[in-house]
Design a protein around this motif. Structure first.
Motif, mmCIF file in Angstrom:
data_model
loop_
_atom_site.group_PDB
_atom_site.id
_atom_site.type_symbol
_atom_site.label_atom_id
_atom_site.label_comp_id
_atom_site.label_asym_id
_atom_site.label_seq_id
_atom_site.Cartn_x
_atom_site.Cartn_y
_atom_site.Cartn_z
ATOM 1 N N GLU A 72 0.789 -1.198 0.071
ATOM 2 C CA GLU A 72 -0.089 0.086 0.222
ATOM 3 C C GLU A 72 0.884 1.239 0.159
ATOM 4 O O GLU A 72 2.070 1.450 0.742
ATOM 5 C CB GLU A 72 -0.788 0.051 1.287
ATOM 6 C CG GLU A 72 -1.932 -1.226 1.443
ATOM 7 C CD GLU A 72 -2.537 -1.381 2.594
ATOM 8 O OE1 GLU A 72 -3.753 -1.475 2.860
ATOM 9 O OE2 GLU A 72 -1.925 -1.245 3.620
ATOM 10 N N LYS A 78 -4.646 8.296 0.990
ATOM 11 C CA LYS A 78 -5.600 7.618 -0.125
ATOM 12 C C LYS A 78 -4.483 6.646 -0.535
ATOM 13 O O LYS A 78 -3.308 6.879 -1.055
ATOM 14 C CB LYS A 78 -5.821 8.469 -1.047
ATOM 15 C CG LYS A 78 -6.924 9.802 -0.661
ATOM 16 C CD LYS A 78 -7.098 10.760 -1.685
ATOM 17 C CE LYS A 78 -8.219 11.633 -1.442
ATOM 18 N NZ LYS A 78 -8.552 12.782 -2.225
ATOM 19 N N ASP A 79 -4.623 5.519 -1.171
ATOM 20 C CA ASP A 79 -3.843 4.460 -1.532
ATOM 21 C C ASP A 79 -3.702 4.697 -2.913
ATOM 22 O O ASP A 79 -4.581 4.433 -4.103
ATOM 23 C CB ASP A 79 -4.672 3.042 -1.228
ATOM 24 C CG ASP A 79 -3.565 1.836 -1.457
ATOM 25 O OD1 ASP A 79 -2.270 2.175 -2.147
ATOM 26 O OD2 ASP A 79 -3.856 0.746 -1.397
ATOM 27 N N LEU A 81 -1.884 3.008 -5.225
ATOM 28 C CA LEU A 81 -1.997 1.617 -5.818
ATOM 29 C C LEU A 81 -3.311 1.351 -6.335
ATOM 30 O O LEU A 81 -3.418 0.449 -7.217
ATOM 31 C CB LEU A 81 -1.467 0.485 -4.879
ATOM 32 C CG LEU A 81 0.178 0.631 -4.723
ATOM 33 C CD1 LEU A 81 0.667 -0.632 -4.053
ATOM 34 C CD2 LEU A 81 1.142 1.052 -5.890
ATOM 35 N N LYS A 82 -4.366 2.035 -5.861
ATOM 36 C CA LYS A 82 -5.731 1.964 -6.507
ATOM 37 C C LYS A 82 -5.960 2.993 -7.545
ATOM 38 O O LYS A 82 -7.192 2.785 -8.014
ATOM 39 C CB LYS A 82 -6.798 1.699 -5.196
ATOM 40 C CG LYS A 82 -6.450 0.610 -4.284
ATOM 41 C CD LYS A 82 -7.579 0.829 -3.045
ATOM 42 C CE LYS A 82 -7.188 -0.497 -2.105
ATOM 43 N NZ LYS A 82 -8.046 -0.654 -0.867
ATOM 44 N N PHE A 83 -5.244 3.862 -7.541
ATOM 45 C CA PHE A 83 -5.423 4.842 -8.570
ATOM 46 C C PHE A 83 -5.625 4.321 -9.896
ATOM 47 O O PHE A 83 -4.437 3.473 -10.331
ATOM 48 C CB PHE A 83 -4.499 6.080 -8.257
ATOM 49 C CG PHE A 83 -4.867 7.021 -7.249
ATOM 50 C CD1 PHE A 83 -5.578 6.508 -6.142
ATOM 51 C CD2 PHE A 83 -4.485 8.387 -7.408
ATOM 52 C CE1 PHE A 83 -5.995 7.605 -4.986
ATOM 53 C CE2 PHE A 83 -4.817 9.132 -6.185
ATOM 54 C CZ PHE A 83 -5.406 8.674 -5.143
ATOM 55 N N SER A 84 -6.335 4.763 -10.952
ATOM 56 C CA SER A 84 -6.119 4.555 -12.390
ATOM 57 C C SER A 84 -5.202 5.356 -12.784
ATOM 58 O O SER A 84 -4.469 6.316 -12.276
ATOM 59 C CB SER A 84 -7.522 4.872 -13.058
ATOM 60 O OG SER A 84 -7.964 6.288 -12.954
#
Length: 329
Positions: A72, A78-79, A81-84
């Motif tokens: 992470e 805000k993570d 790695l979860k972003f586009s």
């Protein structure tokens, strides 16, 4: 001024590259954090994973052959790695800036300095061409480039190495990012220019409140500029602590070896400097137990038999050491 709030919190980051059909993990379970206004150093031998860690934070690991396997990366909760990819494009430059190792290969040789700065301002700050040009000149003044009104029309090959590095800093700071990653920012510069660049980075951190991740293999640089130091070896984070703790109370034998191999003016120049014997392990091969056991001067029985466990343990407030090697020094 730094505080205890975590601006960046990296947890158990793992990044690998596919080599001949096999994933080779080059950043393995790395965790660290960064507070506002803080300068954190990342140090280790070439190939230990420092730059790949930085590229992972920026979402710039080339895929293929690279990929982030897990972990992470929290930026203000805000993570990333979860972003586009489109979301990450908004983060790069605006939230996190980066100074790359070699400015001559990082700058576009066919575009003027001005164009390379203004296009970022127009994209992220929504400035028109005139506003962006004025701001670009102010940025060049901020980083100490002489005659910015003239230099803004130059191409990279017309500038010296130190001037190109100042341009890279101006680009990295153009959107006033909260975090600046400086990946060996003084590579290939003479010592006088090195000092100027580092003093400039520290000054900008103090004036703008920018947090900095300073990547280097030069411990002397971190002694002067860093608040905390993270030591990496073969993709692992093996020791972390305040600069004073790392320099005056190193607990990992690798950290101690790095410090002992630094030339000192108070030592006899005729005495050979100590070295860390052996070679960095091949990360493509399986390693059981401690990753450092083949080079450790005093390995334990557990290290030799592969029964030791990797991972950091806090031995003192803010001072973390690999649990296998805490008693090996």
């Amino acid at each position: 001024m730094k505080n205890n709030t975590k601006l960046l919190d990296v947890k158990n980051l793992r990044t690998a590259f596919n080599v001949e059909g096999k994933d080779v993990t080059v950043v393995n379970d790395v965790s660290f954090d960064l507070s506002p206004g803080e300068i954190v150093g990342l140090v280790g031998e070439s190939g230990c994973g420092k730059s790949v860690t930085a590229l992972s934070l920026m979402g710039l690991v080339p895929d293929p052959p690279g990929k982030i396997l897990g972990g992470e990366i929290f930026l203000e909760g805000k993570d990333l790695l979860k972003f586009s990819e489109s979301d990450m494009e908004k983060v790069r430059g605006k939230e996190i800036g980066m100074i790359f190792q070699e400015p001559m290969t990082s700058l576009n040789p066919v575009l003027t300095i001005g164009k390379q700065i203004t296009e970022i301002l127009e994209l992220h700050q929504e400035m028109n061409e005139e506003e962006a040009t004025k701001e670009a000149i102010e940025l060049l003044k901020l980083v100490g480039l002489p005659d910015p009104e003239l230099r803004i029309n130059d191409h990279p090959h017309q500038l010296s190495g130190g001037q190109r590095q100042r341009i890279m800093i101006a680009i990295a700071l153009s959107c006033k990012p909260k975090i600046l990653i400086a990946d060996e920012p003084t590579t290939a510069l003479d010592v006088t220019i090195q000092a100027q660049i580092l003093e400039l980075i520290q000054k900008l951190s103090n004036e703008l409140g920018t947090s900095i991740i300073l990547i280097t293999h030069n411990l002397g640089i971190l002694a002067r500029y860093a608040n905390k130091i993270n030591v990496m070896y073969a993709g692992h984070l093996i020791e972390s602590g305040s600069t004073d703790e790392i320099f005056y109370n190193p607990k990992h034998p690798y950290t101690a070896g790095l410090l002992n191999s630094v030339p000192r003016l108070d030592l006899d120049p005729n005495i050979e400097l100590p070295t860390i014997k052996g070679e960095v392990p091949n990360l493509a091969e399986f390693h059981e137990g401690c990753i450092f056991n083949s080079r450790c001067p005093n390995p334990t029985k557990e290290c030799k038999e592969g029964k030791s466990e990797m991972g950091l343990i806090e031995i003192k407030a803010g001072h973390w050491v690999d649990k296998c090697c805490v008693n090996c020094k």
